[in-house]
Write an enzyme that holds these catalytic residues in place. Structure first.
Site, PDB file in Angstrom:
ATOM      1  N   GLU A 260       0.657  -1.268   0.277  1.00 51.32           N
ATOM      2  CA  GLU A 260      -0.387  -0.328   0.324  1.00 51.32           C
ATOM      3  C   GLU A 260       1.082   1.653  -0.020  1.00 51.32           C
ATOM      4  O   GLU A 260       2.108   1.586   0.858  1.00 51.32           O
ATOM      5  CB  GLU A 260      -0.527  -0.025   0.575  1.00 51.32           C
ATOM      6  CG  GLU A 260      -1.821  -1.333   1.238  1.00 51.32           C
ATOM      7  CD  GLU A 260      -2.670  -0.894   2.110  1.00 51.32           C
ATOM      8  OE1 GLU A 260      -2.788  -0.617   3.388  1.00 51.32           O
ATOM      9  OE2 GLU A 260      -4.182  -1.802   2.569  1.00 51.32           O
ATOM     10  N   HIS A 278      -8.022   1.288   1.951  1.00 48.33           N
ATOM     11  CA  HIS A 278      -8.077   1.073   3.357  1.00 48.33           C
ATOM     12  C   HIS A 278      -9.001   2.254   4.086  1.00 48.33           C
ATOM     13  O   HIS A 278      -8.643   3.179   4.861  1.00 48.33           O
ATOM     14  CB  HIS A 278      -5.947   1.443   3.103  1.00 48.33           C
ATOM     15  CG  HIS A 278      -6.370   0.823   4.676  1.00 48.33           C
ATOM     16  ND1 HIS A 278      -4.855   0.090   5.058  1.00 48.33           N
ATOM     17  CD2 HIS A 278      -6.898   0.196   6.256  1.00 48.33           C
ATOM     18  CE1 HIS A 278      -4.869  -0.591   6.098  1.00 48.33           C
ATOM     19  NE2 HIS A 278      -5.988  -0.372   6.723  1.00 48.33           N
TER      20      HIS A 278
END
Length: 529
Positions: A260, A278
């Site tokens: 990420e 997220h």
């Protein structure tokens, strides 16, 4: 007056709480690492979200820093070992966004069931493909939870309200807690075979990494739908792509990725795949909750010395620490010993103290036992959060204080109830300072618990130690210390060996040891001390 820096965007209530509790606070966000390093030396506390990276370089520049508080669960952006070495406490707020994350998992489950993102895109593109998007009902479907802790139990409650059947795989879930939640505890293979939907709610550890591997995905019920709002790395993303393409998995929704920010992924563009960036904790309520909690925790530490939800420091007062420290080392190792030997077989755990130990506050000793026990599964567990995690997972914990005097001036015993009955280990302090194991599963034994060790149960007969030494010698494994205990005073019964080694034992060597005549059990152990 302690001085705190809030370096990430946070609800204004955090700054308000700091000021109300006697701290000076500055809010300076969006700094580069160089800019942060240039000013961090002024501050006693640093309050962050996910943007600020608290690296070794930042910590080296933080000459006055005493505490870092993360408003949220994950602390991937904090170098905890470097913080510990600097004496900086690292705190998080593990329960502030539980409801929000659970609701996001339910939202993604609905999105998969009714193909909402694709239907929305199609409709807004001017199409009217009513017959293309044939969804499925959630009612009467089986939801499989991988992890039934704080967030998982909330998901279970919501799913039961939707009239789903819920099964769960969780090593810490007791049968009693499962009944309380209204769910069924199952093995992972059973869950994979039965679940129509699978949602993950477990931390990322060596044990859970790629828990949904290619092999695991092949065991799933054909047409399963999978949701992950927990941690990237729990699912083999390449294998999930293959399973989606083949139809083994009918749909998948990920809020978290192995890397990420996830600017590219083999899953992007795959039909029946839903993704979000997220967002599990991204609601206004959750942001307020975690901001308030981190400010309260940090202010209490800086002003009063109280420690809550620390990841690298026990919850102890300055007066208690010197006397309790050796007991906590003993308790931690006893918990870690039974945790490594019994793993998910434990239904309940009892901590008993007698002699000098019975005169102490048991709470730190109990917390140390629980931290050691669960450290066999998760490295992030410590004395502060272990009791809360144990309670959250329904582990039955009992404390017993004995007034009697035994063979030792002080004794701590840890007993666990398993499917095969009770197992217990006990330890004492030599010279009120040095932890020592003195009993294990009913067998008297004296041993230090430190470093890499081997636990072996064997028939007590001539020649075994020679065979053991030869096997380890051939594998270039050096024995540092050798501890032996046996159930009978004469040979022919059962013996326990605890060997301290200079390094870890490879799996092929462990397999060879298991094949030695007379061996009943062989396990590799690891201790911090």
């Amino acid at each position: 007056m302690p001085k705190v820096l809030i370096s990430d965007k946070m609800d204004p209530k955090a700054a308000q709480i700091f000021r109300e509790r006697g701290c000076e606070v500055d809010v300076i966000t969006g700094q580069t690492p160089e800019e942060l390093a240039g000013i961090i030396g002024q501050y006693d506390g640093l309050a962050i979200r996910s943007s600020t990276k608290v690296t070794k370089a930042i910590l080296d520049a933080a000459t006055n820093l005493k505490v870092v508080g993360r408003a949220g669960i994950g602390v991937d952006n904090v170098d905890i070992p470097s913080a510990s070495a600097k004496g900086v406490v690292v705190m998080n707020t593990p329960f502030g966004n539980s409801i929000t994350t659970a609701e996001h998992a339910i939202a993604l489950m609905f999105a998969l069931a009714r193909q909402l993102p694709e239907a929305d895109a199609s409709t807004q593109a001017g199409k009217w493909e009513k017959n293309r998007f044939m969804g499925v009902e959630l009612t009467a479907k089986t939801l499989g939870l991988i992890g039934a802790g704080n967030i998982g139990s909330i998901v279970a409650d919501r799913a039961l309200g939707l009239k789903m059947k819920v099964v769960a795989f969780d090593p810490f879930l007791t049968p009693e807690r499962a009944i309380e939640l209204g769910i069924e505890k199952v093995t992972l293979d059973d869950l994979l075979a039965r679940a129509d939907f699978i949602t993950l709610h477990t931390p990322l550890t060596d044990q859970t990494r790629n828990i949904l591997s290619k092999e695991a995905l092949a065991k799933t019920k054909k047409g399963v739908r999978i949701i992950n709002c927990a941690r990237g790395g729990l699912i083999d993303e390449a294998a999930l792509k293959e399973a989606l393409d083949s139809g083994q998995v009918a749909g998948a929704a990920l809020d978290v990725f192995a890397t990420e920010p996830a600017t590219e992924s083999p899953l992007f563009g795959t039909p029946n795949f839903v993704s979000t960036p997220h967002l599990g904790a991204s609601t206004s309520e959750a942001q307020v909750n975690v901001a308030i909690q981190v400010a309260e925790q940090m202010a209490d530490y800086l002003v009063k010395g109280g420690v809550t939800n620390a990841l690298n420091m026990p919850s102890l007062s300055a007066e208690q620490a010197p006397k309790l420290r050796p007991y906590m080392a003993l308790a931690t190792n006893l918990g870690l010993l039974v945790g490594q030997l019994e793993s998910d077989r434990v239904k309940s755990i009892a901590i008993e103290v007698e002699g000098a130990a019975a005169e102490l506050d048991m709470r730190p000793i109990t917390a140390a036992v629980l931290a050691g026990f669960m450290r066999a599964f998760s490295s992030s567990v410590n004395m502060v959060n272990a009791p809360f995690l144990a309670k959250d997972r329904g582990l039955d914990v009992r404390e017993v204080r004995h007034d009697r005097e035994g063979d030792y001036h002080t004794l701590v015993r840890v007993s666990v109830e398993t499917e095969d009955g009770e197992r217990s280990v006990a330890g004492t302090l030599f010279g009120n300072a040095t932890p020592r194991l003195v009993e294990m599963y009913g067998i008297k034994i004296e041993a230090d618990l430190a470093g890499h060790m081997l636990y072996i149960v064997n028939r007590d007969e001539p020649g075994f130690i020679g065979r053991l030494g030869s096997t380890l010698g051939e594998a270039n494994v050096n024995i540092a210390t050798f501890h032996l205990g046996r159930r009978e005073s004469r040979g022919g019964g059962e013996a326990v060996l605890l060997l301290s080694l200079d390094g870890a034992v490879a799996e092929p060597v462990l397999w060879k040891l298991c094949q030695l005549a007379g061996v009943k059990t062989v396990k590799s152990l690891r201790f911090d001390g």
